[in-house]
Each structure stands twice: as C-alpha cells, then as structure tokens.
Design a protein around this motif. Sequence first.
Motif, mmCIF file in Angstrom:
data_model
loop_
_atom_site.group_PDB
_atom_site.id
_atom_site.type_symbol
_atom_site.label_atom_id
_atom_site.label_comp_id
_atom_site.label_asym_id
_atom_site.label_seq_id
_atom_site.Cartn_x
_atom_site.Cartn_y
_atom_site.Cartn_z
ATOM 1 N N UNK A 1 0.855 -1.187 0.000
ATOM 2 C CA UNK A 1 0.000 0.000 0.000
ATOM 3 C C UNK A 1 0.890 1.235 0.000
ATOM 4 N N UNK A 2 0.760 2.050 -1.037
ATOM 5 C CA UNK A 2 1.545 3.271 -1.145
ATOM 6 C C UNK A 2 0.809 4.384 -0.400
ATOM 7 N N UNK A 3 1.347 4.765 0.749
ATOM 8 C CA UNK A 3 0.731 5.825 1.541
ATOM 9 C C UNK A 3 1.017 7.200 0.944
ATOM 10 N N UNK B 1 9.417 5.314 -9.975
ATOM 11 C CA UNK B 1 9.255 4.900 -8.578
ATOM 12 C C UNK B 1 8.121 3.888 -8.417
ATOM 13 N N UNK B 2 7.029 4.083 -9.144
ATOM 14 C CA UNK B 2 5.924 3.134 -9.050
ATOM 15 C C UNK B 2 6.295 1.793 -9.678
ATOM 16 N N UNK B 3 7.098 1.809 -10.729
ATOM 17 C CA UNK B 3 7.586 0.552 -11.297
ATOM 18 C C UNK B 3 8.446 -0.194 -10.284
ATOM 19 N N UNK B 4 9.245 0.549 -9.534
ATOM 20 C CA UNK B 4 10.060 -0.060 -8.482
ATOM 21 C C UNK B 4 9.164 -0.676 -7.408
ATOM 22 N N UNK B 5 8.127 0.038 -7.003
ATOM 23 C CA UNK B 5 7.190 -0.485 -6.004
ATOM 24 C C UNK B 5 6.548 -1.778 -6.495
ATOM 25 N N UNK C 1 6.108 -7.812 -6.376
ATOM 26 C CA UNK C 1 6.272 -9.152 -6.960
ATOM 27 C C UNK C 1 7.333 -9.956 -6.214
ATOM 28 N N UNK C 2 8.443 -9.319 -5.902
ATOM 29 C CA UNK C 2 9.537 -9.986 -5.198
ATOM 30 C C UNK C 2 9.081 -10.559 -3.859
ATOM 31 N N UNK C 3 8.146 -9.874 -3.215
ATOM 32 C CA UNK C 3 7.684 -10.266 -1.885
ATOM 33 C C UNK C 3 6.317 -10.947 -1.894
#
Length: 229
Positions: free
Chosen positions: A160-162, A179-183, A188-190
């Motif tokens: 969840x992006x606060x 930045x959203x691509x990184x999120x 996916x990684x987690x």
Amino acid sequence: MEAKRLLSGKEKKIKRKEVLEKKKAIDEIIKKASSVKDHLVSFPPFCHYERNGLSVCLESGLGDQLAPPVKKYIQNLLKVNMEGPYGPEWQMEEKVKRREMVSPEAHYIFVRQSTNTTSNENLSTKSEETTYPGQTGDRNRLVGFVHYRFIVEEDIPVVYVYELQLETCTQRKGLGKFLMQLIELIARKNHMGAVMLTVQKANVLAMNFYTTKLRYVISNISPSRVDPL
C-alpha cells in the motif's frame, strides 16, 4: 423450491482449518516482507535515475528510524504538496500523516539529488525556488520520497503506497512512473497480490497519472464505489 445444504460439523471444522491456514500463510508473507530493511538491495539498477535532466539516487529508510531533519522535510513537503488538495481538512489530515510517517511499519524510498553529473547543477538551481525546512543544506539534499507498507486488504497481501511526494523540480520527468515501477517490482519480489493507494478524486493530475499513464483501476472496495447509505 430450493434447498440449502448445511455443512456438517466435520466439514465446518475442515473449512475453519483451511481459513486459518490461509490467514497464517498471508500473515507470514506480510511478516517476511516487512522484516526486510532495504528492499532496494534486490534492484541495483533502480538505485539511480538519470533521465530528462534529472540525476538522483534512491535510498531506503524506516519510519521508526527517521532522523529529525528528515521528519521535518517529510512534514513540509507534505504540506506544500497536499494542503491545497485537502483544503480545510488539511489541519486534521496533517496530524494523521505525522503519526503515520513514524510508524515501525512504514517503509521509505528517499530520493536525493546526485552530485556526479552536470544535470545535478540544474536541479540544484531550480530547487532554490522553494524552501523545504528540514534540509541539511548539502548537495545530496532530499527532493522526494515514497512511503509504503505491506498490509492485508480483503484477504490479499498488498503493498500500500501511503505517499508518493516529489518536489516541483523533479515532477513530469518520468521519476514518478519510475518509482511506481520499483514499487511493483518490490511487490512481486515479496509475493504481494497487488499494489494499492488512495487518491482524492479532486486531484485530477494524480488521477490521470495512475489511471491513464500507469493503468491502475479503481478497486471494488474504494470509498468512491461504496453507497454512503
């Protein structure tokens, strides 16, 4: 005439066990993801952004480990960016955000201007137009941040992006999308099931950014889709 089949005691027990096991598995996923102190380690190419005249580097942080100058910076950037959209509600909302920002569950990606390219000089010059109290004054000054958490929504583990807050000098240059691509990669990684965030409908620019550029869709549990009655 229709009849409803009732579950037997044994079937109810099995069903209850399945629900508990699923909840336990989800809780473990959240716990494991939240325990990682630096999610950037898994994505070295995303530690720097050098495009469209910007040269910035990223670093991770945790809500309960923020230095006082960083706290002050977050507070002031939030005020600069969000006081207008919230209007009269900002005074109350600001108190909520101040509590949220120092939570142990809060993960951060901080954006700092780089010092190794000429584009950094342009960024430094432009950023002088607005003062953000809490800055240290060095050339690696903060120019934005992302605050995100790992939580459960409707029995699904999500990121969840606060907050995604950037200074004016870094906006409309592809950094927000980056930045959203990184999120999304972190999600996916987690083993998260989705990335979620909240946007005010009145914030037209933000709505267009997420729904048009990033192709996010409005969730079925969004307040905008819930009948107030």
